[in-house]
Every structure is written in C-alpha cells, then in structure tokens.
Design a protein around this motif. Structure first.
Motif, PDB file in Angstrom:
ATOM      1  N   TRP A 190      25.592  20.475  -5.319  1.00 23.02           N
ATOM      2  CA  TRP A 190      24.680  20.628  -4.188  1.00 23.02           C
ATOM      3  C   TRP A 190      24.772  22.026  -3.591  1.00 23.02           C
ATOM      4  N   LYS A 191      25.961  22.640  -3.669  1.00 26.15           N
ATOM      5  CA  LYS A 191      26.099  24.033  -3.234  1.00 26.15           C
ATOM      6  C   LYS A 191      25.281  24.940  -4.137  1.00 26.15           C
ATOM      7  N   VAL A 192      25.330  24.680  -5.440  1.00 24.03           N
ATOM      8  CA  VAL A 192      24.546  25.470  -6.396  1.00 24.03           C
ATOM      9  C   VAL A 192      23.059  25.276  -6.123  1.00 24.03           C
ATOM     10  N   MET A 193      22.648  24.035  -5.869  1.00 24.52           N
ATOM     11  CA  MET A 193      21.251  23.761  -5.573  1.00 24.52           C
ATOM     12  C   MET A 193      20.799  24.473  -4.309  1.00 24.52           C
ATOM     13  N   GLY A 194      21.692  24.563  -3.320  1.00 25.57           N
ATOM     14  CA  GLY A 194      21.349  25.265  -2.091  1.00 25.57           C
ATOM     15  C   GLY A 194      20.996  26.715  -2.353  1.00 25.57           C
ATOM     16  N   ALA A 195      21.752  27.361  -3.255  1.00 23.17           N
ATOM     17  CA  ALA A 195      21.465  28.755  -3.608  1.00 23.17           C
ATOM     18  C   ALA A 195      20.112  28.883  -4.293  1.00 23.17           C
ATOM     19  N   ALA A 196      19.751  27.852  -5.081  1.00 27.96           N
ATOM     20  CA  ALA A 196      18.477  27.893  -5.789  1.00 27.96           C
ATOM     21  C   ALA A 196      17.301  27.558  -4.885  1.00 27.96           C
ATOM     22  N   LEU A 197      17.405  26.454  -4.139  1.00 27.09           N
ATOM     23  CA  LEU A 197      16.278  25.968  -3.346  1.00 27.09           C
ATOM     24  C   LEU A 197      15.972  26.855  -2.154  1.00 27.09           C
ATOM     25  N   SER A 198      16.959  27.617  -1.666  1.00 31.93           N
ATOM     26  CA  SER A 198      16.684  28.521  -0.553  1.00 31.93           C
ATOM     27  C   SER A 198      15.645  29.553  -0.939  1.00 31.93           C
ATOM     28  N   ARG A 199      15.574  29.892  -2.217  1.00 30.82           N
ATOM     29  CA  ARG A 199      14.580  30.838  -2.705  1.00 30.82           C
ATOM     30  C   ARG A 199      13.258  30.145  -3.005  1.00 30.82           C
ATOM     31  N   GLU A 200      13.332  28.916  -3.564  1.00 30.57           N
ATOM     32  CA  GLU A 200      12.104  28.218  -3.929  1.00 30.57           C
ATOM     33  C   GLU A 200      11.301  27.828  -2.697  1.00 30.57           C
ATOM     34  N   HIS A 201      11.957  27.368  -1.641  1.00 33.21           N
ATOM     35  CA  HIS A 201      11.239  26.916  -0.452  1.00 33.21           C
ATOM     36  C   HIS A 201      10.552  28.054   0.291  1.00 33.21           C
ATOM     37  N   ALA A 202      10.959  29.321   0.003  1.00 31.37           N
ATOM     38  CA  ALA A 202      10.366  30.450   0.703  1.00 31.37           C
ATOM     39  C   ALA A 202       8.997  30.829   0.135  1.00 31.37           C
TER      40      ALA A 202
END
Length: 388
Positions: free
Chosen positions: A230-242
C-alpha cells in the motif's frame, strides 16, 4: 496575480508544439483511433530520442531536471493534441516507483529500457469484484521457494496485450486488515499462465481483463517490502490522481467554435452569432480556465513542497464532470447531426462531437471514479472522517 507557468515553461511549450507538428501525424492518430490503443511505438521512440520521457527526473538518473511547472506545460500540449501517451505515462509512473523503492538490480534492469521506450508497463490494480477499491484486491501471491505464485484476475489492465510487464497488486497476507496484507510485483506478461481478454469501452478504447493462473514471479521482481504494497501504491496513485482532462475540454471547444463558424442558421447567418452558441462557448472557456487552474495549483503546491493531498483529485473531478456536461450541452446545441460518428461522410467535425459524448463518460471513471475522488477530497482536503 500571475497564473502563468514562467518563461522556461513557455519555451518548452513552444518546443513541444513544434515537435508535435512534425511527429504526431494523421497516420499515427488514425492508427490509435482504429485500434483503440492510446500508445504508438514510433511516437514513443521519438519522445525518447528527445529525452522527454522523464523530463522532471534528475539528470544523473536519465532525466532533464526540468521543474514541475515546465513538465506541466509540456503535458498540457500533449493533452491538447491528443498525443498517444497512456503507455508512456504508465511505464514512466512505474519506473518512477522503481527508482524510489526498487532494488538496485531492478532499477538497472527496467529503467534504462523504459527511458529508451523499449518496454511498456501496464497497471494491474482494479479487480472485477472490487471496482476502484484497490485495497480490496483478492488476487493472491503465495511464497513458492525463492519466488511467488500468483493467482487471480485484474480488470482494466489497459495495454496489457502490448505490455512487457504489469505492475500488479496482490494479497500476500489474508489475515490482516486489507491495507496491510498487500505486495506489489512486476509481472512479465510473456509467460505461461497469463491470459488476456479484450474489453471495449463505450468510447471504443481497448482495455483488457487479465487472468493469472499459477503465474510464477521471482522475488527479484517484487517492488517494496512484503506486505508493504500500500505504501508502494501510494507513491504510484499520488501521480495518477493528479491527472486532469483539460485537453479533451479544449479539443471539444475548438470543434464547437469551428462548427459555429461554418454552420448557418435559419436566418442564413453563421451560428457563431447565435446568443445560445456564444453562451455555450463562454461557459466552456470558463470551465477550461478553472480546470487549468486547479491542475496548475496541484503541481505548484507539489513544487513548493506543500500539502497536495486531495488537490489533484479536485482537478480530476472538476475537469471530467465539466467535460461530460459540456459534451451533453454541445450535443443538444448541434442537434441530431452531432450523432454521426467518425467515418461517416456527413459526420460533423469528423465525428468529434459524437465521440466526445461517449468518451466523456469514461473520464469520470479513469484513475478513480468521481465517487472515489470525492472521498479523497473529503478525507484529505476537508479532514472529514473516513466513511463507514
């Protein structure tokens, strides 16, 4: 107050426009439309040769060290011209995660090939039963000697049929709360046990459902800690949601203005002089300006090291819901002629209006539905409690 992006950003914008005029041919756009795939190897290679795949990365890591505002100006032009960048975007997003959290071996194995546009990485988050709740992933990864065996399925794995890898979220511990028992892997697609089935969206884009039947993955392809996915996903999704959809809004408005200049009303005058048309154009321009400012605010906050949580979701939510509203309004304004699709000789603006109506609905789902975006805004921007 100056809402511009600065001289450096505008110079790069001009370079990007000139590059697109040269490289983004009608042939490439037609191939992407016909296949429903928002990726084109020749275009991606040209972007790579300009060194633009990782504009914001440090120079020593293969990037150009550009500022976030310069990167945004470049992205705005790509969006405006409908450049086939989805495959580029997912590949570089995962490469960024690997640069942050991957092993040195994995970095050397993946990042140079990504920067050279030699590989494509798809995203494997969503599952058929879980929608946008990625943390509810049921796809299992079980320890198997020095590696893992993966079993399950993923929905909306766009570009999986042309991808070398899928960035996959799997459950490695079913006995803990859902966010704590997840691990991320880079799964090679060309191996036994991987099955890909085509799925066509309302707008004609191709996505896929992928099945993993006892697929073997080495531990060297794990990204981040076991159960730390979930930490790894946080790094990924923070960019996708922008991500916003300003480019689609701009193209729809450009088609509306062009139609209004060409079409003639019952009085024999161009429709551009019709008050109803002028009002629609004005509303669209206002919506586009707000969408741009929301997107730019998110990037500026990030560049200043300020709290950006929820801000990217605001940009995504507003731009997609306004795009859907704009497309419906244009259809009502133009009338039945706007329903003719691309390929029909009498299609208005090459079928752009008809496509916009279908495509706009999908944008409210991509990268998290509108409901998910509202939850993110409520929790992270308004500090409201998580819904039960």
């Amino acid at each position: 107050m100056d809402f511009g992006l600065g001289e450096g950003s505008e110079r790069l914008r001009a370079e990007t426009r000139a590059f697109l005029d040269e490289v983004l041919t009608d042939e490439i756009l037609e191939e992407c439309h016909r296949s429903g795939v928002n990726h084109h190897p020749r275009f991606s290679k040209a972007v790579s040769e300009r060194g633009w795949l990782a504009l914001g990365w440090p120079v020593e890591e293969g990037g150009q060290g550009r500022s976030p505002l310069e990167v945004l100006a470049h992205a705005e032009e790509l969006q405006r011209r409908n450049a086939p960048t989805y495959g580029i975007g997912t590949t570089m997003m995962v490469s960024h995660v690997i640069a942050l959290l991957g092993t040195e071996e994995l970095k050397q194995r993946i990042i140079p090939r990504a920067l050279a546009a030699e590989i494509v990485i798809a995203l494997g988050f969503t599952e058929p039963e879980n929608g946008s709740d990625a943390a509810a992933a049921a796809t299992r990864a079980v320890r198997d000697g020095d590696g893992w065996t993966i079993t399950g399925s993923k929905m909306f794995t766009t570009n999986a049929h042309i991808a070398d890898y899928v960035f996959l979220l799997a459950r490695t511990d079913p006995d803990v709360p859902k966010h704590r028992g997840l691990t991320t892997f880079l799964v090679p697609m060309d191996q036994p046990g991987v099955e890909i089935q085509e799925v066509r969206t309302l707008s004609g884009e191709r996505t896929n459902i992928t099945f993993y039947n006892d697929v073997r993955v080495g531990d060297d392809l794990r990204i981040g800690e076991v159960d730390g996915g979930w930490k790894v996903m946080g790094a990924a999704l923070s960019r996708e949601h922008a991500n916003g959809f300003v480019g689609e809004q701009q193209r729809l408005l450009a088609d509306l203005v062009a139609w209004a200049r060409e079409a003639v009303g019952e009085d024999g005058r161009p429709r551009i002089g019709d008050p109803a048309v002028a009002e629609r154009i004005g509303r669209s321009r206002a919506d586009i300006e707000v969408s741009l400012l929301l997107q730019r605010r998110s990037v500026w906050l990030q560049s200043e090291g300020l709290d950006v949580r929820g801000k990217g979701s605001m940009a995504k939510l507003f731009s997609t819901e306004r795009l859907e509203r704009q497309a419906a309004a244009v259809l009502e304004l133009v009338g039945a002629d706007a329903l003719r699709s691309r390929g029909e000789p009498s299609a208005v603006r090459g079928g752009g209006f008809e496509y916009a109506v279908r495509h706009a609905k999908g944008t409210t789902i991509y990268a998290g539905t509108s409901e998910i975006q509202r939850d993110i805004i409520a929790q992270h921007a308004l500090s409201l409690p998580r819904p039960l």
